[in-house]
Design a protein around this motif. Structure first.
Motif, PDB file in Angstrom:
ATOM      1  N   ALA A  43      29.891  41.308  29.760  1.00 16.54           N
ATOM      2  CA  ALA A  43      31.274  40.970  29.386  1.00 16.54           C
ATOM      3  C   ALA A  43      32.210  41.125  30.583  1.00 16.54           C
ATOM      4  N   LEU A  44      31.909  42.104  31.433  1.00 16.62           N
ATOM      5  CA  LEU A  44      32.758  42.334  32.611  1.00 16.62           C
ATOM      6  C   LEU A  44      32.667  41.142  33.571  1.00 16.62           C
ATOM      7  N   GLN A  45      31.437  40.666  33.812  1.00 14.22           N
ATOM      8  CA  GLN A  45      31.275  39.518  34.726  1.00 14.22           C
ATOM      9  C   GLN A  45      31.913  38.254  34.131  1.00 14.22           C
ATOM     10  N   ALA A  46      31.800  38.114  32.826  1.00 14.09           N
ATOM     11  CA  ALA A  46      32.409  36.944  32.163  1.00 14.09           C
ATOM     12  C   ALA A  46      33.933  36.988  32.337  1.00 14.09           C
ATOM     13  N   GLN A  47      34.515  38.176  32.176  1.00 16.46           N
ATOM     14  CA  GLN A  47      35.963  38.318  32.322  1.00 16.46           C
ATOM     15  C   GLN A  47      36.389  38.075  33.776  1.00 16.46           C
ATOM     16  N   ALA A  48      35.565  38.555  34.714  1.00 14.84           N
ATOM     17  CA  ALA A  48      35.868  38.335  36.140  1.00 14.84           C
ATOM     18  C   ALA A  48      35.843  36.839  36.454  1.00 14.84           C
ATOM     19  N   ALA A  49      34.876  36.143  35.907  1.00 20.86           N
ATOM     20  CA  ALA A  49      34.759  34.692  36.147  1.00 20.86           C
ATOM     21  C   ALA A  49      35.981  33.972  35.575  1.00 20.86           C
ATOM     22  N   LYS A  50      36.435  34.408  34.404  1.00 23.74           N
ATOM     23  CA  LYS A  50      37.619  33.816  33.764  1.00 23.74           C
ATOM     24  C   LYS A  50      38.853  34.039  34.646  1.00 23.74           C
ATOM     25  N   LEU A  51      38.973  35.235  35.179  1.00 24.53           N
ATOM     26  CA  LEU A  51      40.130  35.552  36.036  1.00 24.53           C
ATOM     27  C   LEU A  51      40.104  34.709  37.311  1.00 24.53           C
ATOM     28  N   ARG A  52      38.909  34.574  37.899  1.00 21.88           N
ATOM     29  CA  ARG A  52      38.789  33.794  39.152  1.00 21.88           C
ATOM     30  C   ARG A  52      39.126  32.328  38.888  1.00 21.88           C
ATOM     31  N   ALA A  53      38.648  31.796  37.768  1.00 24.66           N
ATOM     32  CA  ALA A  53      38.890  30.383  37.459  1.00 24.66           C
ATOM     33  C   ALA A  53      40.391  30.129  37.257  1.00 24.66           C
ATOM     34  N   ALA A  54      41.075  31.088  36.630  1.00 24.14           N
ATOM     35  CA  ALA A  54      42.501  30.892  36.327  1.00 24.14           C
ATOM     36  C   ALA A  54      43.396  31.166  37.528  1.00 24.14           C
ATOM     37  N   ASN A  55      42.866  31.947  38.493  1.00 28.00           N
ATOM     38  CA  ASN A  55      43.703  32.369  39.632  1.00 28.00           C
ATOM     39  C   ASN A  55      42.928  32.215  40.938  1.00 28.00           C
ATOM     40  N   PRO A  56      42.764  30.994  41.426  1.00 25.99           N
ATOM     41  CA  PRO A  56      41.906  30.755  42.589  1.00 25.99           C
ATOM     42  C   PRO A  56      42.350  31.504  43.856  1.00 25.99           C
ATOM     43  N   GLY A  57      43.635  31.825  43.974  1.00 28.98           N
ATOM     44  CA  GLY A  57      44.117  32.488  45.188  1.00 28.98           C
ATOM     45  C   GLY A  57      43.950  34.002  45.174  1.00 28.98           C
ATOM     46  N   VAL A  58      43.391  34.510  44.100  1.00 29.92           N
ATOM     47  CA  VAL A  58      43.378  35.957  43.905  1.00 29.92           C
ATOM     48  C   VAL A  58      41.945  36.492  44.032  1.00 29.92           C
ATOM     49  N   GLN A  59      41.795  37.672  44.636  1.00 27.01           N
ATOM     50  CA  GLN A  59      40.465  38.282  44.700  1.00 27.01           C
ATOM     51  C   GLN A  59      40.226  39.114  43.440  1.00 27.01           C
ATOM     52  N   VAL A  60      39.057  38.919  42.868  1.00 27.42           N
ATOM     53  CA  VAL A  60      38.695  39.656  41.657  1.00 27.42           C
ATOM     54  C   VAL A  60      37.370  40.376  41.906  1.00 27.42           C
ATOM     55  N   ILE A  61      37.383  41.679  41.770  1.00 32.09           N
ATOM     56  CA  ILE A  61      36.168  42.471  41.985  1.00 32.09           C
ATOM     57  C   ILE A  61      35.833  43.184  40.679  1.00 32.09           C
ATOM     58  N   ALA A  62      34.593  43.002  40.235  1.00 34.02           N
ATOM     59  CA  ALA A  62      34.163  43.642  38.980  1.00 34.02           C
ATOM     60  C   ALA A  62      33.245  44.810  39.319  1.00 34.02           C
ATOM     61  N   VAL A  63      33.577  45.983  38.793  1.00 33.94           N
ATOM     62  CA  VAL A  63      32.761  47.177  39.042  1.00 33.94           C
ATOM     63  C   VAL A  63      32.287  47.725  37.696  1.00 33.94           C
ATOM     64  N   ALA A  64      30.986  47.568  37.430  1.00 34.69           N
ATOM     65  CA  ALA A  64      30.451  48.072  36.164  1.00 34.69           C
ATOM     66  C   ALA A  64      30.237  49.574  36.261  1.00 34.69           C
ATOM     67  N   GLY A  65      30.683  50.300  35.250  1.00 29.30           N
ATOM     68  CA  GLY A  65      30.478  51.750  35.255  1.00 29.30           C
ATOM     69  C   GLY A  65      31.372  52.412  34.228  1.00 29.30           C
ATOM     70  N   ASP A  66      31.047  53.664  33.948  1.00 26.61           N
ATOM     71  CA  ASP A  66      31.822  54.445  32.986  1.00 26.61           C
ATOM     72  C   ASP A  66      32.948  55.156  33.734  1.00 26.61           C
ATOM     73  N   ILE A  67      34.161  54.778  33.445  1.00 27.24           N
ATOM     74  CA  ILE A  67      35.320  55.295  34.189  1.00 27.24           C
ATOM     75  C   ILE A  67      35.564  56.784  33.870  1.00 27.24           C
ATOM     76  N   THR A  68      34.943  57.270  32.808  1.00 20.48           N
ATOM     77  CA  THR A  68      35.134  58.687  32.470  1.00 20.48           C
ATOM     78  C   THR A  68      34.185  59.603  33.254  1.00 20.48           C
ATOM     79  N   THR A  69      33.330  59.001  34.096  1.00 20.63           N
ATOM     80  CA  THR A  69      32.434  59.805  34.936  1.00 20.63           C
ATOM     81  C   THR A  69      32.934  59.779  36.377  1.00 20.63           C
ATOM     82  N   GLU A  70      32.538  60.802  37.122  1.00 19.96           N
ATOM     83  CA  GLU A  70      32.961  60.874  38.525  1.00 19.96           C
ATOM     84  C   GLU A  70      32.387  59.689  39.313  1.00 19.96           C
ATOM     85  N   ALA A  71      31.137  59.341  39.024  1.00 19.29           N
ATOM     86  CA  ALA A  71      30.494  58.234  39.736  1.00 19.29           C
ATOM     87  C   ALA A  71      31.204  56.911  39.421  1.00 19.29           C
ATOM     88  N   GLY A  72      31.565  56.723  38.163  1.00 21.22           N
ATOM     89  CA  GLY A  72      32.262  55.501  37.759  1.00 21.22           C
ATOM     90  C   GLY A  72      33.609  55.371  38.453  1.00 21.22           C
TER      91      GLY A  72
END
Ligand SMILES: NC(=O)c1ccc[n+]([C@@H]2O[C@H](COP(=O)([O-])OP(=O)(O)OC[C@H]3O[C@@H](n4cnc5c(N)ncnc54)[C@H](OP(=O)(O)O)[C@@H]3O)[C@@H](O)[C@H]2O)c1
Length: 262
Positions: A43-72
């Motif tokens: 779902a994250l990659q799909a959302q990133a692709a949607k953002l890139r398609a709608a905003n060609p001039g913008v950089q979109v980086i998708a980082v998969a991970g649990d934000i509640t962890t230190e590693a994430g």
């Protein structure tokens, strides 16, 4: 209005769906480069692709991970060259009765909805102040103003964050350096999370899902649920170059559901 954000970098946490996704869409639409996170890669990659398609001039980086962890958090923070805008978000704690909650459940709620945003603020706020621009928006909940009985874990953890932010945002070395920290409080928004709550309500009461949905909307003065798009638009406004005098505030977006004057 031009929000004056073109070329800025934002980290938008928990943003493959729902309110986080709405915020990332609105910011990218304003020319902001975005790092988005979520645990589920697909779902994250799909959302990133949607953002890139709608905003060609913008950089979109998708980082998969649990934000509640230190590693994430470390992975998310490392992905952007700098972070000018931080949108803190994560899943909400489960409902229940406090008599059933042990220390582990409390720690998980505190980790997700209080300590994670504080850790990300700590990692970014001083560099924002040094550069003379920063916008931090914490997605909390209308439950901070009007507690919801069964959401005790959320009421408690998010109120802790709210109290902390009230103090931190007013430090002159933060507010005096054009860095703002505010909370955005959703009422009922039409996201997957709300849908799950409605389904659970229908199953418990034996009513049809549509009936439960219509009844819930009828209790909101606006007579409808909010959309992730309108939530994102307000978030982007709070992050704008024009919003430098707005700090330490709790902005409630609930279609008028909260019945108080203030
Ligand atoms: N919608 C409402 O009406 C409403 C009302 C009040 C408060 N809230 C609060 O607002 C927040 C967002 O709600 P929502 O309705 O947008 O939820 P949602 O539709 O369920 O979306 C949640 C998003 O967060 C991601 N996520 C969840 N936990 C994460 C984690 N630990 N690390 C990284 N990403 C994570 C999910 O992706 P993965 O599952 O793949 O990680 C998804 O992208 C929640 O805290 C919720 O409690 C919502």
């Amino acid at each position: 209005m031009d929000l004056g954000l073109t070329g800025r970098w934002a980290l938008v946490c928990a943003a493959s769906k729902g309110l986080g996704a709405g915020c990332a869409e609105a910011l990218a639409g304003e020319g902001v480069n975005v790092v988005i996170t979520a645990r589920g890669e697909e779902a994250l990659q799909a959302q990133a692709a949607k953002l890139r398609a709608a905003n060609p001039g913008v950089q979109v980086i998708a980082v998969a991970g649990d934000i509640t962890t230190e590693a994430g958090r470390a992975a998310a923070l490392a992905a952007a060259p700098q972070i000018d805008i931080l949108v803190n978000n994560a899943g909400g704690p489960p409902p229940g009765d406090f008599r059933d909650w042990e220390r582990d459940q409390w720690i998980a709620a505190l980790d997700a909805n209080m300590l994670t945003p504080i850790a990300l603020i700590k990692a970014t706020v001083d560099a924002m102040a040094a550069r003379g621009f920063g916008r931090i928006v914490n997605i909390t909940s209308g439950a901070v103003k009007a507690p919801i009985d069964v959401l005790g874990l959320s009421n408690g953890a998010r109120s802790g964050l709210t109290g902390f932010v009230a103090g931190l945002s007013r430090q002159s070395r933060i507010a005096g350096r054009n860095v703002t920290i505010n909370n955005l409080l959703p009422g009922a928004f039409d996201t997957e999370r709300l849908q799950k709550t409605l389904v659970a309500g229908a199953q418990k009461s034996g009513q049809a899902l549509d009936e439960v949905r219509v009844k819930r909307m009828a209790g909101i003065p606006a007579q409808r649920f909010g959309s992730a798009e309108e939530f994102g638009a307000i978030c982007a406004l709070m992050c704008s170059a024009h919003a430098g005098y707005l700090t330490g505030q709790n902005i409630l977006l609930d279609g008028g559901a909260y019945p108080g004057t203030f």
